[in-house]
Every structure is written in C-alpha cells, then in structure tokens.
Design an enzyme around this catalytic site. Structure first.
Site, PDB file in Angstrom:
ATOM      1  N   ARG A   4       9.797  -6.780   3.440  1.00  0.00           N
ATOM      2  CA  ARG A   4      10.055  -5.568   2.654  1.00  0.00           C
ATOM      3  C   ARG A   4      10.549  -6.039   1.295  1.00  0.00           C
ATOM      4  O   ARG A   4      11.607  -6.681   1.206  1.00  0.00           O
ATOM      5  CB  ARG A   4      11.089  -4.681   3.345  1.00  0.00           C
ATOM      6  CG  ARG A   4      11.619  -3.574   2.459  1.00  0.00           C
ATOM      7  CD  ARG A   4      12.432  -2.530   3.204  1.00  0.00           C
ATOM      8  NE  ARG A   4      11.549  -1.663   3.969  1.00  0.00           N
ATOM      9  CZ  ARG A   4      11.907  -0.463   4.456  1.00  0.00           C
ATOM     10  NH1 ARG A   4      13.131  -0.002   4.266  1.00  0.00           N
ATOM     11  NH2 ARG A   4      11.052   0.273   5.134  1.00  0.00           N
ATOM     12  N   HIS A   8       3.332   1.469   1.869  1.00  0.00           N
ATOM     13  CA  HIS A   8       4.105   1.464   3.125  1.00  0.00           C
ATOM     14  C   HIS A   8       3.127   1.696   4.284  1.00  0.00           C
ATOM     15  O   HIS A   8       3.143   2.740   4.939  1.00  0.00           O
ATOM     16  CB  HIS A   8       5.170   2.560   3.067  1.00  0.00           C
ATOM     17  CG  HIS A   8       6.281   2.391   4.056  1.00  0.00           C
ATOM     18  ND1 HIS A   8       6.375   1.317   4.923  1.00  0.00           N
ATOM     19  CD2 HIS A   8       7.376   3.166   4.324  1.00  0.00           C
ATOM     20  CE1 HIS A   8       7.460   1.439   5.666  1.00  0.00           C
ATOM     21  NE2 HIS A   8       8.087   2.544   5.325  1.00  0.00           N
ATOM     22  N   GLN A  58       4.247   2.792   7.885  1.00  0.00           N
ATOM     23  CA  GLN A  58       4.625   4.202   7.941  1.00  0.00           C
ATOM     24  C   GLN A  58       3.374   5.064   8.102  1.00  0.00           C
ATOM     25  O   GLN A  58       3.339   5.995   8.919  1.00  0.00           O
ATOM     26  CB  GLN A  58       5.370   4.588   6.656  1.00  0.00           C
ATOM     27  CG  GLN A  58       5.806   6.037   6.619  1.00  0.00           C
ATOM     28  CD  GLN A  58       6.849   6.350   7.678  1.00  0.00           C
ATOM     29  OE1 GLN A  58       7.860   5.679   7.756  1.00  0.00           O
ATOM     30  NE2 GLN A  58       6.602   7.357   8.497  1.00  0.00           N
ATOM     31  N   ASP A  81       8.746  12.980   0.761  1.00  0.00           N
ATOM     32  CA  ASP A  81       9.546  11.753   0.771  1.00  0.00           C
ATOM     33  C   ASP A  81      10.616  11.920  -0.313  1.00  0.00           C
ATOM     34  O   ASP A  81      10.545  12.861  -1.129  1.00  0.00           O
ATOM     35  CB  ASP A  81       8.623  10.550   0.471  1.00  0.00           C
ATOM     36  CG  ASP A  81       9.348   9.205   0.471  1.00  0.00           C
ATOM     37  OD1 ASP A  81      10.463   9.114   1.024  1.00  0.00           O
ATOM     38  OD2 ASP A  81       8.791   8.240  -0.097  1.00  0.00           O
ATOM     39  N   CYS A 130       8.950  10.589   6.121  1.00  0.00           N
ATOM     40  CA  CYS A 130       9.124   9.209   6.605  1.00  0.00           C
ATOM     41  C   CYS A 130      10.573   8.895   6.915  1.00  0.00           C
ATOM     42  O   CYS A 130      10.852   7.990   7.699  1.00  0.00           O
ATOM     43  CB  CYS A 130       8.573   8.231   5.583  1.00  0.00           C
ATOM     44  SG  CYS A 130       9.286   8.430   3.939  1.00  0.00           S
ATOM     45  N   ARG A 150       6.828   4.873  14.713  1.00  0.00           N
ATOM     46  CA  ARG A 150       6.917   3.635  13.917  1.00  0.00           C
ATOM     47  C   ARG A 150       6.833   2.406  14.837  1.00  0.00           C
ATOM     48  O   ARG A 150       6.212   1.413  14.492  1.00  0.00           O
ATOM     49  CB  ARG A 150       8.224   3.609  13.109  1.00  0.00           C
ATOM     50  CG  ARG A 150       8.269   4.579  11.927  1.00  0.00           C
ATOM     51  CD  ARG A 150       7.237   4.228  10.865  1.00  0.00           C
ATOM     52  NE  ARG A 150       7.319   2.834  10.504  1.00  0.00           N
ATOM     53  CZ  ARG A 150       8.119   2.336   9.548  1.00  0.00           C
ATOM     54  NH1 ARG A 150       8.869   3.146   8.848  1.00  0.00           N
ATOM     55  NH2 ARG A 150       8.125   1.043   9.272  1.00  0.00           N
TER      56      ARG A 150
HETATM   57  N1  NVA Z   1       9.635   5.927  -0.984  1.00  0.00           N
HETATM   58  C1  NVA Z   1      10.783   5.490  -0.213  1.00  0.00           C
HETATM   59  C2  NVA Z   1      10.415   5.336   1.214  1.00  0.00           C
HETATM   60  C3  NVA Z   1      11.544   4.955   2.131  1.00  0.00           C
HETATM   61  C4  NVA Z   1      11.083   4.703   3.539  1.00  0.00           C
HETATM   62  C5  NVA Z   1      11.329   4.199  -0.790  1.00  0.00           C
HETATM   63  O1  NVA Z   1      10.518   3.350  -1.180  1.00  0.00           O
HETATM   64  O2  NVA Z   1      12.536   4.053  -0.860  1.00  0.00           O
HETATM   65  N1   CP Z   2      10.680   5.208   6.934  1.00  0.00           N
HETATM   66  C1   CP Z   2      11.265   4.000   6.764  1.00  0.00           C
HETATM   67  O1   CP Z   2      10.637   3.033   6.379  1.00  0.00           O
HETATM   68  O2   CP Z   2      12.587   3.978   7.031  1.00  0.00           O
HETATM   69  P1   CP Z   2      13.568   2.752   6.738  1.00  0.00           P
HETATM   70  O3   CP Z   2      13.647   2.592   5.234  1.00  0.00           O
HETATM   71  O4   CP Z   2      14.871   3.141   7.337  1.00  0.00           O
HETATM   72  O5   CP Z   2      12.996   1.504   7.347  1.00  0.00           O
END
Ligand code: NVA
Ligand code: CP
Length: 299
Positions: free
Chosen positions: A95, A122, A125, A216, A256, A284
């Site tokens: 990540r 993502h 997701q 989101d 998400c 997930r």
């Molecule tokens: N768009 C959000 C998704 C979190 C799962 C982010 O990147 O923080």
């Molecule tokens: N939806 C998702 O990716 O959640 P987290 O950021 O908690 O992993």
C-alpha cells in the site's frame, strides 16, 4: 508471472476466474508453508486484516511491515526492499502513495506484486465490490446491464470500481464536483477496456434508476490538508435518503470504508436497509483469497 496493480491487469475472463476463486467455498493451499510480505505506507483496517486472513486461509504466513520498519526510499530504495522481500516470500503486497513505486517493485520482483491501494488504484477493493454486487443480484453473469453510480471524488476507488464494473458489463456512471473528475488518462484507460463511463456533475442524474450507489471519502489518505476545501467543494454530494429516492427499487448502497458520516454519506443511508457495507467489507477477504490463489497459479 503476473502481478495485480490495477483491475485491467486481468482480462475480463481472468477477472471472472478470480471472482470465482474468491467465491469458492474451499481454498486451495496455494501458499502452503510460504510467506507473503504486506508492506504499508498508509494506515489500514480492512486491507491488512483481510489480506492477513486470506494468506492464512491459503496455508501461508503473512508478515505485515509498517513504513518505519523499512523506510521505502529513505532507509533503502524500493528496489532493494523488494529484492530483499523476494528472498523470503512467495508474494508481496504493498500500500503506497505513488503508484510508480509499485511499478518499480514489479520491475525487480521475482514474485507476484499486489496493489493494496495506491493513490491511483484499489483493485482488491473493486474485486470485493463485484463479489458483493454478484451476491446481491444473482451472480457475476447477472450484473451485465445493471448500473452502478459512483458519487464523489474521482479517485483511486472510483477508477478501479469503474474498470471492474465495466469489465463485467455494468453501466458505469460517475458524478463528481467540478475539478474532482476522473483524469483524462483514467477515462482513456476505461475506453481502452471498452468502457464508456457516463460522467456528470449532477449526483441525481447519476443515480437515476441505478442499481448500486457507491461513495468514498472526499479527502483520501495523504489529502488531509485539503479536507476543509474539499468539504466545501463536495457540498451537495452527500449520499442521503433524498438522493437514494431516485435509484431503482432494489438498489444497494456501497462504501469501501472508512466512512465519514454526515459528509459523503448520511448515517441513515450507511446504517439503513439498502446498505451492504459490511458484506462488502467481509468480501475483501474472499476477494483477496481469490486474487492470491489466482496469482500463485500464474507464477
Ligand atoms: N480513497 C480512499 C480509500 C480508502 C480505502 C483513500 O485512498 O484514502
Ligand atoms: N477499504 C479499505 O481499503 O479499508 P482500509 O483502508 O481500512 O484498508
């Protein structure tokens, strides 16, 4: 060897196979006795836990690594960290902020690399989102012709969702405020996958008759300093009961998570009868297991 940095790393047929692997009641021992490194530059609740449990279900051992433990490009280059992890692990999940870091990993990796969220995409997701819609509407094959309306920021989640939904034949609609649209490059990427997303600045137009409404956060991880400005720019983009009135009768609400109640979604909708956010979070793990099992078959 195959990697999963974005949904369109899979062909439409491969996407269906990954989903079938995820939905299968039994798991192959695809990671039997093997390790998987899970590297996080950003926080996570769902991704870390679902990936760790998916690795365990496949017979493997997950090793979660926090950013301060390796110092990507500070203590050591991305390339050297990747080569090191390849000495011990059968797969690497990461990540990251810049998507390019994942591409740098792929360039030197001798094991599959999985995007656990970047600023651009993502995919894990989006796989869970499709599993959730398939559960709801009678299977993946029943999704063609259904519509999903994404209301909010044209971000990483929006892009992966649009690719995934479009690749199974869903109609994709995206409503963003002016200035927060998906990029021209993203729309071109969708077109390359044969997907023509209907983009608008009007949430009501997007959700009219839609079978799923998705939102989101307005400020993603790394955009915290823009939160106030974004709150103002996204006024009118809250998914609330009034907006849901325009949807199809059997429409579901997806998010998400994490959610900011009262911002991108009202508590009433998030906690309401149309919300599928907890099955979505559960999926997930199934999606991760499907993706990892598939990747291990294609080493
Ligand atoms: N768009 C959000 C998704 C979190 C799962 C982010 O990147 O923080
Ligand atoms: N939806 C998702 O990716 O959640 P987290 O950021 O908690 O992993």
């Amino acid at each position: 060897m195959r990697h999963l940095l974005e949904i369109d790393d899979l062909s439409p047929d491969e996407l269906r196979t990954v989903l079938a692997f995820g939905a299968a009641p039994t798991s192959p021992r695809a990671l039997d006795g093997k390790g998987m490194a899970l590297l996080f530059e950003k926080p996570s609740a769902r991704t870390r836990n679902s990936m760790e449990m998916a690795v365990v279900q496949l017979g493997g051992h997950p090793v979660t690594i926090r950013p301060d433990e390796v110092g990507l490009d500070t203590r050591e280059t991305v390339e050297d960290v990747t080569r090191t992890l390849c000495c011990y692990h059968a797969a690497i999940g990461a990540r990251v902020f810049e998507h390019a870091k994942l591409e740098r990993m792929v360039a030197v990796s001798s094991v599959p690399v999985v995007n656990m969220l970047s600023d651009d995409a993502h995919p894990l997701q989006a796989l869970a989102d499709l599993l959730t819609l398939a559960d709801e509407f009678g299977g993946v094959d029943a999704l063609a012709g259904r519509s999903v309306a994404y209301v909010g920021d044209g971000n990483n989640v929006a892009r992966s969702l649009a690719l995934a939904a479009g690749m199974v034949g869903m109609e994709v609609r995206i409503a963003t405020p002016v200035g927060y649209e998906m990029s021209a490059a993203d729309l071109e990427r969708l077109r390359a996958a044969g997907i023509e997303a209907a983009c608008t600045h009007d949430p009501t137009e997007a959700v009219e008759g839609a079978h799923a409404v998705y939102t989101d956060v307005w400020a993603s991880m790394g955009q915290e300093a823009q939160a106030d400005a974004r709150r103002e720019a996204f006024t009118g983009f809250t998914v609330d009961a009034a907006l849901m009135v325009a949807t199809a009768d059997d429409a579901v609400f997806l998010h998400c998570l994490p959610a900011h109640r009262g911002e991108e979604v009202s508590s009433e909708v998030l906690e309401g009868p149309r919300s599928r956010v907890w099955p979505q979070a559960t999926n997930r793990m199934h999606a991760a297991r499907g993706a990892l099992a598939w990747l291990m078959e294609h080493r």
